[in-house]
Design an enzyme around this catalytic site. Structure first.
Site, PDB file in Angstrom:
ATOM      1  N   GLY A  17       0.787  -1.228   0.000  1.00  0.00           N
ATOM      2  CA  GLY A  17       0.000   0.000   0.000  1.00  0.00           C
ATOM      3  C   GLY A  17       0.818   1.275   0.000  1.00  0.00           C
ATOM      4  O   GLY A  17       1.801   1.413  -0.736  1.00  0.00           O
ATOM      5  N   ASP A  60       6.630  -4.438  15.141  1.00  0.00           N
ATOM      6  CA  ASP A  60       5.307  -4.137  15.666  1.00  0.00           C
ATOM      7  C   ASP A  60       5.434  -2.750  16.288  1.00  0.00           C
ATOM      8  O   ASP A  60       6.165  -2.568  17.276  1.00  0.00           O
ATOM      9  CB  ASP A  60       4.910  -5.170  16.711  1.00  0.00           C
ATOM     10  CG  ASP A  60       3.519  -4.947  17.285  1.00  0.00           C
ATOM     11  OD1 ASP A  60       2.962  -3.846  17.082  1.00  0.00           O
ATOM     12  OD2 ASP A  60       2.996  -5.847  17.960  1.00  0.00           O
ATOM     13  N   TYR A 153     -10.818   4.035  14.291  1.00  0.00           N
ATOM     14  CA  TYR A 153      -9.908   4.558  13.273  1.00  0.00           C
ATOM     15  C   TYR A 153      -9.943   6.080  13.273  1.00  0.00           C
ATOM     16  O   TYR A 153      -8.903   6.744  13.260  1.00  0.00           O
ATOM     17  CB  TYR A 153     -10.314   4.006  11.907  1.00  0.00           C
ATOM     18  CG  TYR A 153      -9.484   4.502  10.751  1.00  0.00           C
ATOM     19  CD1 TYR A 153      -8.290   3.885  10.419  1.00  0.00           C
ATOM     20  CD2 TYR A 153      -9.911   5.583   9.979  1.00  0.00           C
ATOM     21  CE1 TYR A 153      -7.529   4.337   9.346  1.00  0.00           C
ATOM     22  CE2 TYR A 153      -9.161   6.047   8.913  1.00  0.00           C
ATOM     23  CZ  TYR A 153      -7.970   5.417   8.596  1.00  0.00           C
ATOM     24  OH  TYR A 153      -7.224   5.872   7.533  1.00  0.00           O
ATOM     25  N   PRO A 191      -4.471  -2.165  -0.608  1.00  0.00           N
ATOM     26  CA  PRO A 191      -5.132  -3.368  -0.088  1.00  0.00           C
ATOM     27  C   PRO A 191      -5.999  -3.090   1.137  1.00  0.00           C
ATOM     28  O   PRO A 191      -7.055  -3.720   1.295  1.00  0.00           O
ATOM     29  CB  PRO A 191      -3.954  -4.284   0.252  1.00  0.00           C
ATOM     30  CG  PRO A 191      -2.881  -3.882  -0.693  1.00  0.00           C
ATOM     31  CD  PRO A 191      -3.024  -2.388  -0.843  1.00  0.00           C
TER      32      PRO A 191
END
Length: 253
Positions: A17, A60, A153, A191
């Site tokens: 992406g 991470d 989000y 994606p």
């Protein structure tokens, strides 16, 4: 070409992406790039395609110690970074009624805690740089408008927007050679946006030409703005927020 020659960049979420496009474009402009992703295989494929001026590392972004490791690995491979792009993210559906606390925390940990940790790690080493440095935080149009189907989000990206300004102002107050800006893309053909839970559909977005209102942007539309904000061309720009939205902010319907 060469607008980032001599620069060293870290890009999170670089395996696909926007992170992939940003990393490739940075390398095309002469930067050495450290690509990080929780999916090391994906990041490694992108780095291998770029060549010797790129390496891939597993990360991470919510792991505090790993940030120190990433910065040290960057210094060992290329030198002190001049650019950080906090791009790693995820989007999972949930309204104020349906979103669980677990789901809320999962998203805000990556996109808010992770950005905080990245900014802190970058400032700690960039402040001693002898040339201008740049932190670019990927926020979203959701931070400027709200987006009810994805409350976690939206909350995380809103926090990124405000945190960016605080980081930028701190660096100015301390006379550090660091700028910090946020980008606010609308739907970009990646994606993550194409996943079923988000619901984007239709033909792939071409890299050139006019995009109709309501169409998806191309990853290069974001990557090319990142080049400008990462380069010394934007030396007078900090604490800014930049929509990449094809006019969505002013015509949302």
């Amino acid at each position: 070409m060469g607008r980032l020659k001599g620069k060293i960049a870290i890009v999170t979420g670089a395996g696909s992406g926007l992170g992939k496009a940003i990393s490739e474009t940075f390398a095309d402009e002469g930067a050495q790039v450290v690509l990080t992703d929780i999916d090391l295989d994906s990041a490694t494929k992108v780095a291998n395609a770029i060549g010797t001026q790129a390496i891939a590392l597993q990360q991470d972004v919510v792991d505090e110690q790993r940030w120190d490791d990433i910065v040290q690995a960057t210094i060992d491979a290329f030198g002190t970074p001049h650019i950080l792009v906090n791009n790693a993210g995820l989007v999972l559906p949930g309204t104020i009624e349906s979103c669980s606390l677990e789901l809320f925390r999962k998203q805000t940990s990556v996109m808010l805690d992770g950005v905080f940790l990245g900014c802190r790690a970058a400032v700690n080493v960039m402040k001693a740089n002898d040339q201008p440095s740049s932190i670019i935080n990927l926020s979203s149009m959701a931070a400027l408008q709200g987006y009810s189907p994805f409350i976690a989000y939206t909350a995380a990206k809103g926090g990124v927007r405000s945190m960016t300004k605080s980081v930028a102002l701190h660096c100015k107050e301390q006379n550090y050679p660091i700028r910090c800006n946020s980008l606010h893309p609308a739907g970009i053909d990646t994606p993550m946006v194409r996943q079923e839970s988000v619901g984007a559909a239709g033909d792939a977005t071409p890299a050139t030409g006019i995009i109709p209102l309501g169409g998806l942007g191309h990853p290069d539309d974001v990557a090319k703005l990142c080049v400008y904000l990462a380069s010394d061309e934007s030396r007078f720009m900090t604490a800014g927020e930049y929509p990449v939205d094809n006019g969505l902010l002013y015509k949302p319907d």
